[in-house]
Design a protein around this motif. Structure first.
Motif, mmCIF file in Angstrom:
data_model
loop_
_atom_site.group_PDB
_atom_site.id
_atom_site.type_symbol
_atom_site.label_atom_id
_atom_site.label_comp_id
_atom_site.label_asym_id
_atom_site.label_seq_id
_atom_site.Cartn_x
_atom_site.Cartn_y
_atom_site.Cartn_z
ATOM 1 N N ASP A 129 -84.683 -139.384 34.441
ATOM 2 C CA ASP A 129 -84.941 -139.474 35.874
ATOM 3 C C ASP A 129 -86.463 -139.376 35.951
ATOM 4 O O ASP A 129 -87.045 -138.301 35.811
ATOM 5 N N GLN B 211 -84.573 -147.399 46.731
ATOM 6 C CA GLN B 211 -85.177 -146.117 46.335
ATOM 7 C C GLN B 211 -84.397 -145.532 45.175
ATOM 8 O O GLN B 211 -83.446 -146.153 44.679
ATOM 9 N N GLY B 212 -84.787 -144.337 44.722
ATOM 10 C CA GLY B 212 -84.213 -143.778 43.501
ATOM 11 C C GLY B 212 -82.710 -143.585 43.565
ATOM 12 O O GLY B 212 -81.985 -143.873 42.608
ATOM 13 N N ARG B 213 -82.214 -143.118 44.694
ATOM 14 C CA ARG B 213 -80.779 -142.793 44.770
ATOM 15 C C ARG B 213 -79.912 -144.035 44.663
ATOM 16 O O ARG B 213 -78.765 -143.951 44.240
ATOM 17 N N ASN C 194 -87.835 -131.471 39.124
ATOM 18 C CA ASN C 194 -88.122 -131.170 40.535
ATOM 19 C C ASN C 194 -87.421 -129.892 40.998
ATOM 20 O O ASN C 194 -88.071 -128.924 41.424
ATOM 21 N N SER D 177 -87.685 -143.304 41.262
ATOM 22 C CA SER D 177 -88.045 -143.420 42.666
ATOM 23 C C SER D 177 -89.535 -143.708 42.700
ATOM 24 O O SER D 177 -90.344 -142.831 42.385
ATOM 25 N N LYS E 137 -91.310 -143.828 45.075
ATOM 26 C CA LYS E 137 -91.901 -143.077 46.173
ATOM 27 C C LYS E 137 -92.689 -141.870 45.661
ATOM 28 O O LYS E 137 -93.336 -141.178 46.434
HETATM 29 C C1 LIG Z 1 -86.092 -135.769 40.593
HETATM 30 C C2 LIG Z 1 -85.639 -136.728 41.653
HETATM 31 N N1 LIG Z 1 -84.673 -137.616 41.388
HETATM 32 C C3 LIG Z 1 -84.252 -138.492 42.302
HETATM 33 C C4 LIG Z 1 -84.789 -138.529 43.566
HETATM 34 C C5 LIG Z 1 -84.258 -139.542 44.580
HETATM 35 O O1 LIG Z 1 -85.185 -140.523 44.903
HETATM 36 P P1 LIG Z 1 -85.170 -141.229 46.342
HETATM 37 O O2 LIG Z 1 -85.551 -140.212 47.354
HETATM 38 O O3 LIG Z 1 -86.152 -142.336 46.215
HETATM 39 O O4 LIG Z 1 -83.786 -141.745 46.574
HETATM 40 C C6 LIG Z 1 -85.802 -137.632 43.897
HETATM 41 C C7 LIG Z 1 -86.376 -137.638 45.264
HETATM 42 O O5 LIG Z 1 -86.970 -136.717 45.735
HETATM 43 C C8 LIG Z 1 -86.243 -136.702 42.911
HETATM 44 O O6 LIG Z 1 -87.222 -135.820 43.163
#
Ligand SMILES: Cc1ncc(COP(=O)(O)O)c(C=O)c1O
Length: 459
Positions: free
Chosen positions: A216, A100-102, A187, A256, A258
């Motif tokens: 991002d 995932q993104g993190r 976000n 991400s 997701k």
């Molecule tokens: C702007 C932003 N960056 C990074 C992430 C992290 O992604 P992940 O939840 O897939 O680790 C999110 C997740 O909500 C996000 O909204």
């Protein structure tokens, strides 16, 4: 007369029941969860607006593609299809899949940053900030001043303060800034878009100092559509063309899948730098997996490959942006304070303005989220003092809309519940923390109602 109603651009093939609870049950469940909605079981939620992350409904094409998923450990054709889909939109040389993104953030910051470095961003998302700080770097937010005023209208409130960026680099020295990030859409700043002009300017500053720019990119398709709607010169371009141009101003990205990958899991890291990519892949093998799957099943790679393209479909984006705005408009017209204008993936209630009698130290956002649950079984999330501690400049409650999941009648219900809570806002009390973890405390924190709700001048 042309038809004005914008309908969901899909029909429903599989249904998933949602469960009703009584008000008394919800009151008990919230108390048991220490007033933290992360700790309430999902079957006890009626409308789940906790996040738009990993909660999308997949399409028939995605499910069909998943059956083609090849689960070979190395060299899977699913990876080839995934890489081609990513490169055709994002355009970067190296595509490194992550779960995932993190995970992409952790690898990026581990490879690029060291103790004492400074990483500017329009606003760091919580995991981005945490991963940056974990390697000893300082995460600095540089939103434009308009972004700090929730009620203020601005077409591109996600923009970075370019004057502030140049000033920061001059002050700390370019050698301490290993990369600049831009979050599209922003976000934590309200789901607000970044303009192409701002992307271009930030890139120019980065070029001047020899600093790479990373996006991002979680909500790149929604950002591209806002550019189409709001930025002169883009009305006739497709979201795909706009997205390609956005990425052409960057050296890499974290993603991400997701979110605008319309997948339930997955992410990736992209870069044009061959040497960095090598180091990133070495780290990837250590914790995520071989570079042709990176912590994902072949079927996940297939779902993302299809989802990234579906997220750029103009009918989909129109419905997405219009239905989020519909929720925002209806509650704002009744007086509910929200971050204006409505963002792409969520409506953000301004909890400080909604509950002016609760000071920030008593978590007005957490209190408001709890009341939306008690009133109508809606789960939302605080983005404010609990999430960001002393870095919080606002106390917001995010109503994130999962992609392709809820219909207009669900959204009408959310409007009605929000207005009920608005009617009785003066009776809502603040909260006191009873437990917090050392980092990312919002996931597990527990609360009890505050003893006294004495308003404090100046918060
Ligand atoms: C702007 C932003 N960056 C990074 C992430 C992290 O992604 P992940 O939840 O897939 O680790 C999110 C997740 O909500 C996000 O909204």
């Amino acid at each position: 007369m042309p038809i004005k109603t914008i309908i969901e651009p899909f029909r429903i093939k599989t249904v998933e029941p949602i469960r009703f609870t009584t008000r008394a049950e919800r009151q008990r469940l919230l108390e048991e969860a220490g007033y933290n909605l992360f700790l309430v079981p999902a079957e006890r939620i009626l409308i789940d607006l906790l996040t738009d992350s990993g909660t999308s409904a997949m399409s028939t094409e995605q499910w069909a593609a998943m059956m083609r998923g090849d689960e070979s450990y190395a060299g899977s054709p699913s990876f080839t299809r995934f890489r081609e889909a990513v490169q055709s939109i994002f355009g970067f040389r190296h595509v490194i899949p992550t779960h995932q993104g993190r995970a992409a953030e952790r690898i990026l910051f581990t490879v690029m940053c060291k103790k004492g470095d400074v990483v500017p961003n329009n606003t760091h998302f919580d995991t981005t900030r945490a991963n940056c700080e974990f390697v000893g770097a300082e995460a600095v937010d540089l939103p434009i001043p308009e972004a700090l005023e929730p009620a203020r209208h601005h077409p591109f409130k996600g923009n970075m303060d370019t004057g502030g960026l140049a000033e920061l680099i001059e002050r700390v020295g370019a050698q301490r800034v290993p990369l600049v990030m831009l979050t599209v859409t922003n976000n934590s700043g309200g789901g607000q878009p970044v303009s192409m002009a701002n992307l271009r300017q930030v890139n120019q500053i980065c070029r001047r100092y020899g600093i790479p720019l990373y996006l991002d990119a979680c909500r790149f398709a929604e950002n591209a559509y806002f550019i189409k709607l709001r930025e002169p010169g883009y009305a006739d371009k497709t979201p795909r063309e706009i997205a390609r141009e956005m990425f052409s101003h960057a050296d890499g990205c974290t993603m991400s899948a997701k979110k605008d990958g319309l997948a339930n899991i997955g992410g990736f890291l992209c870069t044009n730098d061959d040497a960095l990519a090598q180091q990133e892949r070495d780290l990837l093998i250590l914790t995520e997996g071989f570079p042709t799957y990176g912590g994902l099943a072949g079927r996940d790679l297939e779902a993302i490959a299809v989802g990234l393209n579906e997220a750029l479909d103009e009918d989909y984006l129109k419905y997405r942006i219009v239905s989020t705005a519909y929720l925002g408009r209806h509650i704002a017209e009744a007086g509910v304070p929200i971050v204006q204008p409505p963002g792409g993936h969520a409506i953000y209630l301004d909890a400080r303005a909604f509950l002016p009698h609760i000071r920030s130290a008593q978590f007005p956002g957490v209190a408001l989220a709890g009341e939306l649950y008690i009133e109508g079984g809606i789960r939302s999330v605080e983005i404010g003092t609990l999430m960001f501690g002393e870095h919080a400049t606002m106390d917001l409650v995010r109503l994130a809309i999962p992609r392709r999941v809820y219909t207009q009648s669900h959204i009408d219900y959310v409007i009605e519940v929000t207005l009920e809570v608005w009617q009785r806002r003066e009776q809502i009390r603040g909260l006191e923390l009873t437990y917090q973890a050392p980092f990312l405390r919002h996931f597990t924190a527990r609360f009890r109602p505050a003893a006294a709700a004495a308003p404090v001048p100046g918060r």
